[in-house]
Enzyme design. Structure first.
Site, short mmCIF file in Angstrom:
data_model
loop_
_atom_site.label_atom_id
_atom_site.label_comp_id
_atom_site.label_asym_id
_atom_site.label_seq_id
_atom_site.Cartn_x
_atom_site.Cartn_y
_atom_site.Cartn_z
N PRO A 12 0.98 -1.43 -0.11
CA PRO A 12 0.01 -0.05 0.09
C PRO A 12 0.78 1.36 -0.07
O PRO A 12 1.98 1.38 0.95
CB PRO A 12 -0.77 -0.05 1.13
CG PRO A 12 -0.71 -1.35 1.49
CD PRO A 12 0.29 -2.19 1.15
N ASN A 13 0.36 2.18 -0.67
CA ASN A 13 0.95 3.61 -0.83
C ASN A 13 1.99 3.82 -1.59
O ASN A 13 2.56 4.98 -1.58
CB ASN A 13 0.99 4.18 0.47
CG ASN A 13 -0.47 4.26 1.36
OD1 ASN A 13 -1.33 4.67 0.63
ND2 ASN A 13 -0.46 3.58 2.38
N ARG A 20 4.80 11.09 -2.11
CA ARG A 20 4.28 10.95 -0.71
C ARG A 20 5.54 11.11 0.34
O ARG A 20 6.66 10.57 0.14
CB ARG A 20 3.89 9.35 -0.70
CG ARG A 20 3.80 8.82 0.73
CD ARG A 20 3.85 7.37 0.64
NE ARG A 20 3.48 6.82 1.85
CZ ARG A 20 4.05 5.54 2.11
NH1 ARG A 20 4.41 4.86 1.51
NH2 ARG A 20 3.76 5.08 3.50
N TYR A 25 10.82 9.15 1.81
CA TYR A 25 10.85 8.06 0.57
C TYR A 25 11.50 8.61 -0.75
O TYR A 25 11.80 7.55 -1.61
CB TYR A 25 9.53 7.66 0.50
CG TYR A 25 8.63 6.97 1.63
CD1 TYR A 25 8.98 5.81 2.04
CD2 TYR A 25 7.73 7.56 2.21
CE1 TYR A 25 8.30 5.23 3.16
CE2 TYR A 25 7.02 7.32 3.23
CZ TYR A 25 7.48 6.01 3.74
OH TYR A 25 6.72 5.28 4.99
N ASN A 76 8.56 -5.43 -0.32
CA ASN A 76 8.41 -4.15 0.41
C ASN A 76 6.65 -4.05 0.65
O ASN A 76 5.88 -3.55 -0.18
CB ASN A 76 8.75 -2.79 -0.17
CG ASN A 76 8.58 -1.72 0.60
OD1 ASN A 76 7.86 -1.80 1.64
ND2 ASN A 76 9.20 -0.55 0.29
N ALA A 79 2.90 -0.53 4.88
CA ALA A 79 2.13 -0.85 6.13
C ALA A 79 1.76 -2.17 6.49
O ALA A 79 1.72 -2.40 7.66
CB ALA A 79 1.28 0.17 6.26
N ASP A 89 1.94 -15.57 6.55
CA ASP A 89 1.57 -17.13 6.29
C ASP A 89 1.91 -17.38 4.95
O ASP A 89 2.24 -18.46 4.52
CB ASP A 89 0.10 -17.35 6.65
CG ASP A 89 -0.02 -17.43 8.27
OD1 ASP A 89 0.98 -17.52 9.10
OD2 ASP A 89 -1.26 -17.52 8.73
N GLU A 100 12.99 -9.02 2.56
CA GLU A 100 11.97 -7.76 3.07
C GLU A 100 12.79 -6.74 2.95
O GLU A 100 14.03 -6.33 3.32
CB GLU A 100 11.68 -8.13 4.58
CG GLU A 100 10.97 -6.96 5.26
CD GLU A 100 10.70 -7.24 6.72
OE1 GLU A 100 11.38 -8.07 7.30
OE2 GLU A 100 10.33 -5.93 7.20
N HIS A 102 12.84 -2.25 2.97
CA HIS A 102 12.09 -0.97 3.16
C HIS A 102 13.09 0.35 2.74
O HIS A 102 14.29 0.20 2.71
CB HIS A 102 11.99 -0.76 4.69
CG HIS A 102 10.94 -1.86 5.32
ND1 HIS A 102 9.65 -1.83 4.92
CD2 HIS A 102 11.42 -3.07 6.06
CE1 HIS A 102 9.11 -3.13 5.65
NE2 HIS A 102 9.97 -3.64 6.28
N ARG A 109 12.10 5.26 13.09
CA ARG A 109 10.88 5.70 12.97
C ARG A 109 9.96 5.58 14.24
O ARG A 109 10.30 5.08 15.37
CB ARG A 109 10.15 5.59 11.57
CG ARG A 109 11.24 6.09 10.47
CD ARG A 109 10.61 5.68 9.06
NE ARG A 109 9.13 6.59 8.88
CZ ARG A 109 8.39 6.28 8.00
NH1 ARG A 109 8.37 5.34 7.05
NH2 ARG A 109 7.38 7.26 8.04
C1 DHK Z 1 6.93 1.76 3.37
C2 DHK Z 1 5.62 2.28 3.92
O1 DHK Z 1 4.78 2.60 3.34
C3 DHK Z 1 5.54 2.17 5.55
O2 DHK Z 1 4.26 1.76 6.05
C4 DHK Z 1 6.67 1.33 6.11
C5 DHK Z 1 8.06 1.38 4.07
C6 DHK Z 1 8.24 1.48 5.72
C7 DHK Z 1 9.36 1.79 3.50
O3 DHK Z 1 10.19 2.47 4.22
O4 DHK Z 1 9.61 1.27 2.39
O5 DHK Z 1 6.59 1.60 7.56
#
Ligand code: DHK
Length: 155
Positions: A12-13, A20, A25, A76, A79, A89, A100, A102, A109
């Site tokens: 998401p996002n 954003r 980011y 990634n 959230a 799972d 994983e 980020h 954070r």
């Molecule tokens: C991206 C997100 O959208 C956050 O919800 C995570 C992650 C961190 C990132 O750092 O890529 O907490």
């Protein structure tokens, strides 16, 4: 055997990268990152399946698909990292390497970002390296896969 693609899954996002919270980011869009990663994958002789969804179930379905179609997963989960037992799972059913990822250093954070359900299922975690983390995660996934193939071929 020809390498299968590495599946890069974004939650998401992450479709809003570039606009954003760029101080966290960065200014690159997800399309910018995907384009660069395709070069990184090609140099490693791996195709990429690069995807983004705002929906947990869609990501679970893509992980199931990766079971047959991917050599490794880079994820990634946005959230959903901090909330999703379903993604945890699903990842547990995948036999290959899982990285994983980020963009930001989640440990610097808010406290709610310090816990990850993905980490319990992942081979390794990369965070805090900005969008370069994508390329590094792809390289790490390819190296881990190559090592496991070499280990299986040993008499
Ligand atoms: C991206 C997100 O959208 C956050 O919800 C995570 C992650 C961190 C990132 O750092 O890529 O907490």
């Amino acid at each position: 055997m020809n390498p299968k693609p590495i599946h890069v899954l974004n939650g998401p996002n992450l479709n809003l990268l570039g606009e954003r919270e760029p101080h966290i980011y960065g200014y690159e869009t997800l399309a910018d990152i995907e384009e660069r990663c395709r070069g990184t994958g090609a140099a490693l002789r791996h195709g990429l399946m690069f995807r983004q969804s705002n929906h947990e179930g869609q990501i679970v379905d893509w992980i199931h698909q990766a079971r047959q179609e991917a050599d490794a997963i880079v994820i990634n989960a946005g959230a959903l990292t901090h909330t999703s037992v379903a993604i945890h799972d699903a990842l547990k059913t995948f036999a290959g390497p899982i990285i994983e990822l980020h963009i930001a250093n989640v440990h610097r954070r808010e406290a709610f970002r310090h816990h990850s359900y993905i980490a319990f299922a992942a081979t390794a975690v990369i965070c805090g390296l900005g969008s370069d983390g994508y390329d590094l995660a792809i390289e790490a996934a390819a190296r881990l896969k190559a090592k496991s193939v070499a280990a299986e071929a040993r008499p």
